[in-house]
Write a protein that holds these residues in place. Structure first.
Motif, short mmCIF file in Angstrom:
data_model
loop_
_atom_site.label_atom_id
_atom_site.label_comp_id
_atom_site.label_asym_id
_atom_site.label_seq_id
_atom_site.Cartn_x
_atom_site.Cartn_y
_atom_site.Cartn_z
N ARG A 23 0.86 -1.19 0.00
CA ARG A 23 0.00 0.00 0.00
C ARG A 23 0.89 1.23 0.00
N ALA A 24 0.71 2.09 -0.98
CA ALA A 24 1.52 3.29 -1.09
C ALA A 24 0.64 4.52 -0.88
N PRO A 25 1.00 5.40 0.08
CA PRO A 25 0.28 6.67 0.20
C PRO A 25 0.38 7.43 -1.13
N HIS A 26 -0.70 8.09 -1.52
CA HIS A 26 -0.74 8.72 -2.84
C HIS A 26 -1.53 10.02 -2.78
N GLU A 27 -1.06 11.02 -3.51
CA GLU A 27 -1.77 12.29 -3.63
C GLU A 27 -1.85 12.67 -5.10
N LYS A 28 -2.99 13.25 -5.50
CA LYS A 28 -3.17 13.80 -6.85
C LYS A 28 -3.54 15.27 -6.69
N PHE A 29 -3.21 16.05 -7.72
CA PHE A 29 -3.37 17.50 -7.62
C PHE A 29 -4.19 18.07 -8.78
N HIS A 30 -4.94 19.15 -8.49
CA HIS A 30 -5.61 19.93 -9.53
C HIS A 30 -4.53 20.61 -10.37
N GLY A 39 -5.11 9.27 -0.67
CA GLY A 39 -5.46 7.94 -0.22
C GLY A 39 -4.32 6.98 -0.44
N HIS A 40 -4.64 5.71 -0.66
CA HIS A 40 -3.62 4.69 -0.87
C HIS A 40 -3.84 3.99 -2.20
N GLY A 44 -1.22 -0.07 -7.91
CA GLY A 44 -1.69 0.94 -8.85
C GLY A 44 -3.18 1.25 -8.78
N ALA A 45 -3.95 0.56 -7.95
CA ALA A 45 -5.39 0.79 -7.84
C ALA A 45 -5.72 1.51 -6.53
N MET A 46 -6.72 2.43 -6.59
CA MET A 46 -7.17 3.09 -5.37
C MET A 46 -7.76 2.03 -4.45
N MET A 60 -14.55 17.61 -0.23
CA MET A 60 -15.73 17.48 -1.07
C MET A 60 -16.40 16.12 -0.89
N ARG A 61 -15.58 15.05 -0.80
CA ARG A 61 -16.15 13.71 -0.73
C ARG A 61 -15.15 12.77 -0.08
N SER A 62 -15.64 11.78 0.64
CA SER A 62 -14.76 10.78 1.23
C SER A 62 -15.46 9.43 1.25
N GLY A 63 -14.66 8.39 1.13
CA GLY A 63 -15.18 7.04 1.13
C GLY A 63 -14.07 6.05 0.85
N ALA A 64 -14.46 4.81 0.64
CA ALA A 64 -13.47 3.74 0.46
C ALA A 64 -13.56 3.12 -0.93
N PHE A 65 -12.41 2.63 -1.37
CA PHE A 65 -12.30 1.87 -2.61
C PHE A 65 -11.84 0.46 -2.30
#
Length: 91
Positions: A23-30, A39-40, A44-46, A60-65
């Motif tokens: 599991r790799a911590p991951h961030e994406k940006f506008h 998230g993690h 390669g998958a959320m 804006m939104r939170s939940g699990a994948f």
């Protein structure tokens, strides 16, 4: 989620990963550089808990994948930070 985010997603590790943990911590940006999501990734998958943010930085939104599929309870928040909608996804 159809949000204007760049492919400039960088793998951001907050610390050392535990041995055997994929599991790799991951961030994406506008495009403007503000945080879009956090998230993690697993292979390669959320996976696990994710949070998505507006360009102004509010949640804006939170939940699990589960490997890129939304599962469980997802909460959408208004701009004041109050829950405005709850959606249940199959697991």
């Amino acid at each position: 989620m159809a949000i204007d985010a760049t492919d400039r997603a960088s793998d951001h590790r907050a610390g050392e990963e535990m041995a055997g943990d994929d599991r790799a911590p991951h961030e994406k940006f506008h495009r403007d550089g503000s945080l879009w999501g956090r998230g993690h990734l697993v292979n390669g998958a959320m996976h696990g808990h994710w949070e998505f943010f507006r360009k102004d930085g509010t949640l804006m939104r939170s939940g699990a994948f589960d490997r890129d599929g939304q599962v469980g309870e997802w909460v959408t928040y208004d701009k004041a930070g109050d829950p405005s909608k709850v959606t249940q996804f199959g697991s």
